[in-house]
Design an enzyme around this catalytic site. Structure first.
Site, PDB file in Angstrom:
ATOM      1  N   ASP A   7     -18.948   3.262  14.564  1.00  0.00           N
ATOM      2  CA  ASP A   7     -17.675   3.956  14.416  1.00  0.00           C
ATOM      3  C   ASP A   7     -17.890   5.363  14.923  1.00  0.00           C
ATOM      4  O   ASP A   7     -18.922   5.985  14.645  1.00  0.00           O
ATOM      5  CB  ASP A   7     -17.213   3.974  12.958  1.00  0.00           C
ATOM      6  CG  ASP A   7     -15.744   4.368  12.875  1.00  0.00           C
ATOM      7  OD1 ASP A   7     -14.928   3.746  13.581  1.00  0.00           O
ATOM      8  OD2 ASP A   7     -15.405   5.310  12.140  1.00  0.00           O
ATOM      9  N   PHE A  34     -14.157   8.077  28.903  1.00  0.00           N
ATOM     10  CA  PHE A  34     -12.912   7.564  28.326  1.00  0.00           C
ATOM     11  C   PHE A  34     -12.465   8.515  27.224  1.00  0.00           C
ATOM     12  O   PHE A  34     -13.150   9.501  26.930  1.00  0.00           O
ATOM     13  CB  PHE A  34     -13.135   6.149  27.749  1.00  0.00           C
ATOM     14  CG  PHE A  34     -14.073   6.137  26.554  1.00  0.00           C
ATOM     15  CD1 PHE A  34     -15.435   6.227  26.718  1.00  0.00           C
ATOM     16  CD2 PHE A  34     -13.565   6.062  25.254  1.00  0.00           C
ATOM     17  CE1 PHE A  34     -16.299   6.248  25.620  1.00  0.00           C
ATOM     18  CE2 PHE A  34     -14.410   6.068  24.154  1.00  0.00           C
ATOM     19  CZ  PHE A  34     -15.785   6.162  24.339  1.00  0.00           C
ATOM     20  N   TYR A  83     -11.520  11.131  24.714  1.00  0.00           N
ATOM     21  CA  TYR A  83     -11.469  12.592  24.700  1.00  0.00           C
ATOM     22  C   TYR A  83     -12.479  13.237  25.654  1.00  0.00           C
ATOM     23  O   TYR A  83     -12.607  14.457  25.679  1.00  0.00           O
ATOM     24  CB  TYR A  83     -11.707  13.106  23.268  1.00  0.00           C
ATOM     25  CG  TYR A  83     -10.667  12.604  22.281  1.00  0.00           C
ATOM     26  CD1 TYR A  83      -9.400  13.166  22.243  1.00  0.00           C
ATOM     27  CD2 TYR A  83     -10.942  11.550  21.403  1.00  0.00           C
ATOM     28  CE1 TYR A  83      -8.429  12.710  21.346  1.00  0.00           C
ATOM     29  CE2 TYR A  83      -9.986  11.091  20.505  1.00  0.00           C
ATOM     30  CZ  TYR A  83      -8.741  11.670  20.479  1.00  0.00           C
ATOM     31  OH  TYR A  83      -7.783  11.215  19.604  1.00  0.00           O
ATOM     32  N   ASP A  84     -13.212  12.443  26.425  1.00  0.00           N
ATOM     33  CA  ASP A  84     -14.234  13.004  27.330  1.00  0.00           C
ATOM     34  C   ASP A  84     -13.720  14.134  28.236  1.00  0.00           C
ATOM     35  O   ASP A  84     -14.413  15.134  28.406  1.00  0.00           O
ATOM     36  CB  ASP A  84     -14.852  11.891  28.202  1.00  0.00           C
ATOM     37  CG  ASP A  84     -15.915  11.095  27.458  1.00  0.00           C
ATOM     38  OD1 ASP A  84     -16.608  11.677  26.598  1.00  0.00           O
ATOM     39  OD2 ASP A  84     -16.060   9.892  27.738  1.00  0.00           O
ATOM     40  N   ARG A  86     -23.475   8.303  20.713  1.00  0.00           N
ATOM     41  CA  ARG A  86     -23.725   6.868  20.603  1.00  0.00           C
ATOM     42  C   ARG A  86     -25.129   6.524  21.082  1.00  0.00           C
ATOM     43  O   ARG A  86     -25.837   5.746  20.444  1.00  0.00           O
ATOM     44  CB  ARG A  86     -22.665   6.083  21.395  1.00  0.00           C
ATOM     45  CG  ARG A  86     -22.635   4.611  21.055  1.00  0.00           C
ATOM     46  CD  ARG A  86     -21.429   3.888  21.620  1.00  0.00           C
ATOM     47  NE  ARG A  86     -20.197   4.401  21.080  1.00  0.00           N
ATOM     48  CZ  ARG A  86     -19.380   5.237  21.727  1.00  0.00           C
ATOM     49  NH1 ARG A  86     -19.651   5.603  22.952  1.00  0.00           N
ATOM     50  NH2 ARG A  86     -18.290   5.694  21.153  1.00  0.00           N
TER      51      ARG A  86
HETATM   52  P1  IMP Z   1     -14.222   3.584  17.867  1.00  0.00           P
HETATM   53  O1  IMP Z   1     -15.548   4.042  17.449  1.00  0.00           O
HETATM   54  O2  IMP Z   1     -14.279   2.491  18.890  1.00  0.00           O
HETATM   55  O3  IMP Z   1     -13.301   3.311  16.718  1.00  0.00           O
HETATM   56  O4  IMP Z   1     -13.561   4.767  18.687  1.00  0.00           O
HETATM   57  C1  IMP Z   1     -13.135   5.934  18.130  1.00  0.00           C
HETATM   58  C2  IMP Z   1     -12.391   6.820  19.091  1.00  0.00           C
HETATM   59  O5  IMP Z   1     -13.121   8.048  19.177  1.00  0.00           O
HETATM   60  C3  IMP Z   1     -12.250   6.349  20.518  1.00  0.00           C
HETATM   61  O6  IMP Z   1     -11.095   5.614  20.708  1.00  0.00           O
HETATM   62  C4  IMP Z   1     -12.150   7.658  21.259  1.00  0.00           C
HETATM   63  O7  IMP Z   1     -10.866   8.164  21.134  1.00  0.00           O
HETATM   64  C5  IMP Z   1     -13.040   8.563  20.466  1.00  0.00           C
HETATM   65  N1  IMP Z   1     -14.391   8.613  21.050  1.00  0.00           N
HETATM   66  C6  IMP Z   1     -15.524   8.117  20.494  1.00  0.00           C
HETATM   67  N2  IMP Z   1     -16.573   8.307  21.305  1.00  0.00           N
HETATM   68  C7  IMP Z   1     -16.088   8.930  22.390  1.00  0.00           C
HETATM   69  C8  IMP Z   1     -16.690   9.357  23.603  1.00  0.00           C
HETATM   70  O8  IMP Z   1     -17.888   9.202  23.865  1.00  0.00           O
HETATM   71  N3  IMP Z   1     -15.867   9.936  24.496  1.00  0.00           N
HETATM   72  C9  IMP Z   1     -14.544  10.113  24.282  1.00  0.00           C
HETATM   73  N4  IMP Z   1     -13.929   9.715  23.183  1.00  0.00           N
HETATM   74  C10 IMP Z   1     -14.698   9.125  22.231  1.00  0.00           C
END
Ligand code: IMP
Length: 207
Positions: A75, A158, A160-161, A187
């Site tokens: 998450d 993708f 907020y990058d 991550r």
């Molecule tokens: P989830 O972990 O798949 O629920 O994603 C959470 C949300 O956080 C994503 O949809 C993005 O909006 C944002 N997010 C998480 N990691 C990144 C990243 O590495 N780059 C940009 N946005 C991120």
């Protein structure tokens, strides 16, 4: 050996690719939920990234198709200090799940109007949880620190990058290559920590 198989609880092909490239050298076979034939609804109602990752991993681990696998889930999200940590665990749902990121990013930049550079601090956070075949649970958490820019820059990545500026690189994470980003990302770091945790668990069991 069945416990060298990881089922990663995501429908996101990019995440599966990333976890494969980081964990391959440790001899793990990585499957997505689709590949393992798992279909389940996950209610992410935790109040932290770690709780939500655990909820996902436990839900999938409870499916009969997941028997014998290490079930892993992540998450992640963006915390903006000047917005009291928003969007945080609601990052994917911020302004609505289906709202384009160009709109979400523009709104964050707008809310930071007049906020000086040194107060535009933000971080991406990633928590990873694993439920092992013996029922043990492991969690890791990592961050990448940065600042919110004044507009979007870059076409890679993708979410907020394009507004997440990393001062050390003088670029947003959308201006880094996939390999460069994996090296420093929340991550990537959390996955490498999980790899260490799994190794430790394996060697504890062998003693
Ligand atoms: P989830 O972990 O798949 O629920 O994603 C959470 C949300 O956080 C994503 O949809 C993005 O909006 C944002 N997010 C998480 N990691 C990144 C990243 O590495 N780059 C940009 N946005 C991120």
């Amino acid at each position: 050996m069945s416990d060298k198989k990881i089922l990663f609880a995501t429908g996101n092909a990019g995440k599966v690719r990333e976890i494969r490239s980081i964990l391959a050298d440790a001899g793990y076979e990585i499957l997505s939920m689709k590949e393992a034939g798992v279909q389940t609804d996950i209610v992410e109602d935790g109040s932290t990234f770690t709780e939500n990752a655990l909820i996902k991993a436990r839900t999938v681990a409870g499916c009969p198709e997941a028997a014998g696998y290490i079930v892993m889930a992540d998450d992640s999200g963006l915390e903006v200090d000047a917005l009291g940590g928003e969007p945080g665990i609601y990052s994917a749902r911020y302004l609505g799940e289906d709202t384009p990121y160009s709109v979400k990013n523009a709104e964050i930049v707008r809310r930071l109007e007049g906020v000086p550079d040194e107060k535009r601090t933000a971080r991406f956070v990633c928590a990873i949880a694993a439920v092992l075949p013996d029922g043990e649970e492991l969690t890791t958490r990592a961050v990448i620190e940065g600042r919110i820019g004044y507009g979007e820059a870059g076409d890679n990545g993708f979410g907020y990058d394009p507004i997440f500026y990393v001062p050390e690189y003088g670029k947003t994470t959308a201006q880094l290559s996939e390999e460069e980003k994996n090296e420093i990302s929340h991550r990537g770091k959390a996955l490498r920590l999980m790899k260490e945790e799994l190794k430790r668990h394996e060697s504890d069991r062998c003693q």
